[in-house]
Write an enzyme that holds these catalytic residues in place. Structure first.
Site, PDB file in Angstrom:
ATOM      1  NE  ARG A  29       0.193   1.282   3.493  1.00  0.00           N
ATOM      2  CZ  ARG A  29       1.142   2.152   3.725  1.00  0.00           C
ATOM      3  NH1 ARG A  29       2.422   1.795   3.704  1.00  0.00           N
ATOM      4  NH2 ARG A  29       0.862   3.411   3.993  1.00  0.00           N
ATOM      5  N   GLY A  30       0.302   2.382  -0.228  1.00  0.00           N
ATOM      6  CA  GLY A  30       1.083   3.592  -0.450  1.00  0.00           C
ATOM      7  C   GLY A  30       1.233   3.798  -1.947  1.00  0.00           C
ATOM      8  CB  ALA A  31       0.578   6.743  -4.100  1.00  0.00           C
ATOM      9  NE  ARG A  37      -6.599   0.829  -2.557  1.00  0.00           N
ATOM     10  CZ  ARG A  37      -5.745   1.128  -1.570  1.00  0.00           C
ATOM     11  NH1 ARG A  37      -4.699   0.352  -1.355  1.00  0.00           N
ATOM     12  NH2 ARG A  37      -5.932   2.177  -0.807  1.00  0.00           N
ATOM     13  CD  GLN A  83      -3.396   2.839   6.684  1.00  0.00           C
ATOM     14  OE1 GLN A  83      -4.046   3.325   7.613  1.00  0.00           O
ATOM     15  NE2 GLN A  83      -3.852   2.792   5.453  1.00  0.00           N
ATOM     16  CG  ASP A 111      -2.888   7.836  -1.449  1.00  0.00           C
ATOM     17  OD1 ASP A 111      -2.557   6.655  -1.652  1.00  0.00           O
ATOM     18  OD2 ASP A 111      -2.941   8.340  -0.312  1.00  0.00           O
ATOM     19  CG  ASN A 131      -2.521  11.773   2.277  1.00  0.00           C
ATOM     20  OD1 ASN A 131      -1.969  10.862   1.655  1.00  0.00           O
ATOM     21  ND2 ASN A 131      -2.218  12.050   3.527  1.00  0.00           N
ATOM     22  CE  LYS A 132      -6.435   5.734   6.190  1.00  0.00           C
ATOM     23  NZ  LYS A 132      -7.102   4.539   5.664  1.00  0.00           N
TER      24      LYS A 132
END
Length: 361
Positions: free
Chosen positions: A53-55, A90, A201, A242, A252-253
């Site tokens: 995970r993470g762009a 995603r 996270q 992201d 973003n998150k």
């Protein structure tokens, strides 16, 4: 970066067995596990289940997915269909689409399958190496911000949100890269780590990273940042993203927007650290960005260790309650102090973002 004093990357191609390996992030921080990706199905599963995970890391994994798909198919005409399967995993992180398109662009009809296969592997490896280079540059530029505050205050308290660390990239991270560079220069720093519900996270990954690098950090509940800012206990906010619309708005998150609002209220600098391949050059407005809505079980269930040191999952909501789980939010550019990119620190506006296209790095 380090796990138990040994250097790792989040993803790599194992030349001995000709397969892709990843760190399974769903097992951290309780268990360190390396998983092998044998084919496109494994790649899609790893992205969907957030083993990666993470762009930037999602983008790199997608690149290897195209390579593995072509290696199995040896068919140029079918690869687009496989590419679409990856793109459907995603919908919000722009690096995913960037990486897939970059891989597809090097498939030349005139070349034999063996050469195309080699070129695809070389390109996937190059995407990983370039990501590391970008993160190092972000670290060098972002260090200047921390150094300036350090000169004024002697100690810098930094707030992070979610995990924009090396576990979200290939190495170094985006938001954490300046922190790691500051540590290497022996600056006095402390990191407030947002727990970052619902997948935690921050608590599970960012604090884990920082602990392994011997960086002082404290986990806080997501709602604690406001009072810390009010008390003057936060000097600087650094988050990742992201996707950044070329107008300057940041995706973003979930929870990033609220942190930016609080930082604005208390005049605390709010920086967003991104590589340039996280910029969405096509979308004109954030209203056109599809915000991923994830399974409500991510909210309803929590994973942890029981008294016998066994990893278990428990329900924390009433069984008849309904939960809503958007994974991202949008932070308007007016709340962002600066963007820390691999090409320099810029204002979050269309002119300066578009100008990055002409900057070599």
């Amino acid at each position: 970066m380090l796990i138990n004093n040994k250097s790792y990357r989040t993803i790599w191609f194992d030349e001995k067995i000709h397969k892709v390996k990843i760190i399974d992030q769903t097992q951290l921080p309780f268990c360190f596990s390396i998983v092998t990706l044998n084919n496109l199905k494994d790649v899609i599963n790893a992205i969907n289940k957030m083993q990666v995970r993470g762009a930037p890391l999602i983008g790199a994994t997608a690149a290897y997915g195209i390579y593995l798909a072509y290696r199995d198919l040896k068919d140029k005409s079918r690869i687009q269909k496989e590419a679409n399967k990856i793109k459907n995993t995603r919908p919000t992180a722009i690096n995913l689409f960037w990486a897939v398109d970059k891989m597809l662009s090097i498939i030349k009809e005139s070349l034999p399958p063996s050469i195309i296969e080699k070129n695809l592997l070389d390109q996937a490896n190059k995407i990983c190496e370039k990501d590391i280079e970008r993160c190092i540059n972000i670290g060098e530029y972002g260090l200047r911000v921390i150094e300036q505050i350090h000169q004024e205050k002697g100690k810098v308290n930094i707030l992070t949100h979610c995990n924009a660390g090396w576990l979200a990239t290939i190495d170094w991270g985006t938001a954490t890269a300046p922190i790691y560079f500051a540590k290497k220069k022996d600056l006095n720093i402390h990191v407030w780590v947002d727990e970052t519900r619902p997948r935690n996270q921050g608590a599970s990954l960012t604090s884990f990273e920082l602990n392994n690098e011997n960086i002082e950090n404290t986990i806080i509940a997501d709602n604690s940042a406001g009072i810390l800012m009010q008390r003057g206990q936060i000097d600087l906010c650094i988050v990742g993203a992201d996707r950044v619309i070329f107008s300057g708005d940041v995706v973003n998150k979930i929870g990033t927007f609220l942190k930016a609002l609080a930082a604005k209220e208390f005049n605390i600098p709010f920086y967003v650290a991104i590589p340039t391949n996280t910029i969405d050059w096509k979308t004109k407005s954030f209203v056109n960005v599809k915000i991923e809505e994830r399974n409500q079980d991510e909210l309803r269930k929590v994973k942890g260790l029981n008294k016998n040191n066994q990893l278990i999952t428990v329900d924390i909501y009433p069984k008849d309650s309904i939960a809503y789980n958007p994974a991202f939010d949008i932070t308007p550019k007016k709340l962002v102090t600066k963007l820390i990119t691999n090409k320099g620190i810029i204002n979050p506006n269309q002119d300066e973002i578009l100008a990055l296209k002409n900057v070599r790095n």
